[in-house]
Design a protein around this motif. Structure first.
Motif, short mmCIF file in Angstrom:
data_model
loop_
_atom_site.label_atom_id
_atom_site.label_comp_id
_atom_site.label_asym_id
_atom_site.label_seq_id
_atom_site.Cartn_x
_atom_site.Cartn_y
_atom_site.Cartn_z
N TYR A 40 0.91 -1.11 0.06
CA TYR A 40 0.03 -0.11 0.03
C TYR A 40 0.85 1.24 0.06
O TYR A 40 0.56 2.12 -0.80
CB TYR A 40 -0.71 0.06 1.24
N GLN A 41 1.86 1.13 0.81
CA GLN A 41 2.99 2.54 0.74
C GLN A 41 3.56 2.56 -0.63
O GLN A 41 3.68 3.72 -0.95
CB GLN A 41 3.79 1.98 1.92
N GLU A 42 3.89 1.52 -1.24
CA GLU A 42 4.59 1.64 -2.48
C GLU A 42 3.53 2.02 -3.41
O GLU A 42 4.04 3.09 -4.22
CB GLU A 42 4.93 0.42 -2.91
N LEU A 43 2.18 1.60 -3.37
CA LEU A 43 1.30 2.30 -4.49
C LEU A 43 1.04 3.71 -4.04
O LEU A 43 1.08 4.51 -5.15
CB LEU A 43 0.02 1.27 -4.06
N ILE A 44 0.92 4.10 -2.87
CA ILE A 44 0.59 5.50 -2.67
C ILE A 44 1.79 6.33 -3.26
O ILE A 44 1.64 7.39 -3.61
CB ILE A 44 0.45 5.82 -1.16
N ALA A 45 3.05 5.81 -2.72
CA ALA A 45 4.19 6.57 -3.11
C ALA A 45 4.43 6.77 -4.61
O ALA A 45 4.75 7.55 -5.34
CB ALA A 45 5.45 5.75 -2.90
N ALA A 46 3.93 5.65 -5.34
CA ALA A 46 3.82 5.69 -6.96
C ALA A 46 3.26 7.06 -7.44
O ALA A 46 3.46 7.44 -8.59
CB ALA A 46 3.21 4.49 -7.64
N HIS A 47 2.01 7.44 -6.78
CA HIS A 47 1.12 8.45 -6.99
C HIS A 47 1.82 9.97 -6.43
O HIS A 47 1.11 10.94 -7.17
CB HIS A 47 -0.19 8.27 -6.34
N ASN A 76 -3.65 4.88 -12.58
CA ASN A 76 -4.32 3.46 -12.36
C ASN A 76 -4.96 2.70 -13.66
O ASN A 76 -4.99 1.49 -13.44
CB ASN A 76 -5.46 4.25 -11.54
N ALA A 77 -5.22 3.18 -14.35
CA ALA A 77 -5.66 2.65 -15.63
C ALA A 77 -5.03 1.62 -15.99
O ALA A 77 -4.89 0.71 -16.62
CB ALA A 77 -6.43 3.65 -16.79
N ARG A 78 -3.63 2.36 -16.39
CA ARG A 78 -2.22 1.35 -17.16
C ARG A 78 -2.00 0.49 -15.86
O ARG A 78 -2.01 -0.88 -16.39
CB ARG A 78 -1.34 2.30 -17.13
N LEU A 79 -2.00 0.45 -14.72
CA LEU A 79 -1.78 -0.36 -13.84
C LEU A 79 -3.17 -1.55 -13.85
O LEU A 79 -2.50 -2.64 -13.75
CB LEU A 79 -1.91 0.11 -12.26
N ILE A 80 -4.42 -1.10 -13.87
CA ILE A 80 -5.39 -2.16 -13.90
C ILE A 80 -5.10 -3.10 -15.19
O ILE A 80 -5.33 -4.25 -15.25
CB ILE A 80 -6.78 -1.46 -14.12
#
Length: 60
Positions: free
Chosen positions: A16-23, A35-39
């Protein structure tokens, strides 16, 4: 194959921390596009249309 809804990610807090940091530093539009590219990347990795359809329903 059935969609796995049981916790299955090692170190979910770290993920979760990595996901938030990516933004960080992104505009809303950039974040939405990320988010669309990740999905799409994860859906491609799964590759099973039935499982992807189950995930779409579960996310509703």
């Amino acid at each position: 194959m059935m969609l796995n809804l049981t916790p299955n990610i090692p170190d979910p807090d770290g993920f979760y921390q990595e996901l938030i940091a990516a933004h960080e530093g992104m505009t809303k539009e950039q974040s939405d596009a990320f988010n669309a590219r990740l999905i799409l990347t994860l859906a491609n990795h799964i590759g099973d249309r039935d499982v992807i359809s189950q995930a779409l329903e579960a996310a509703k």
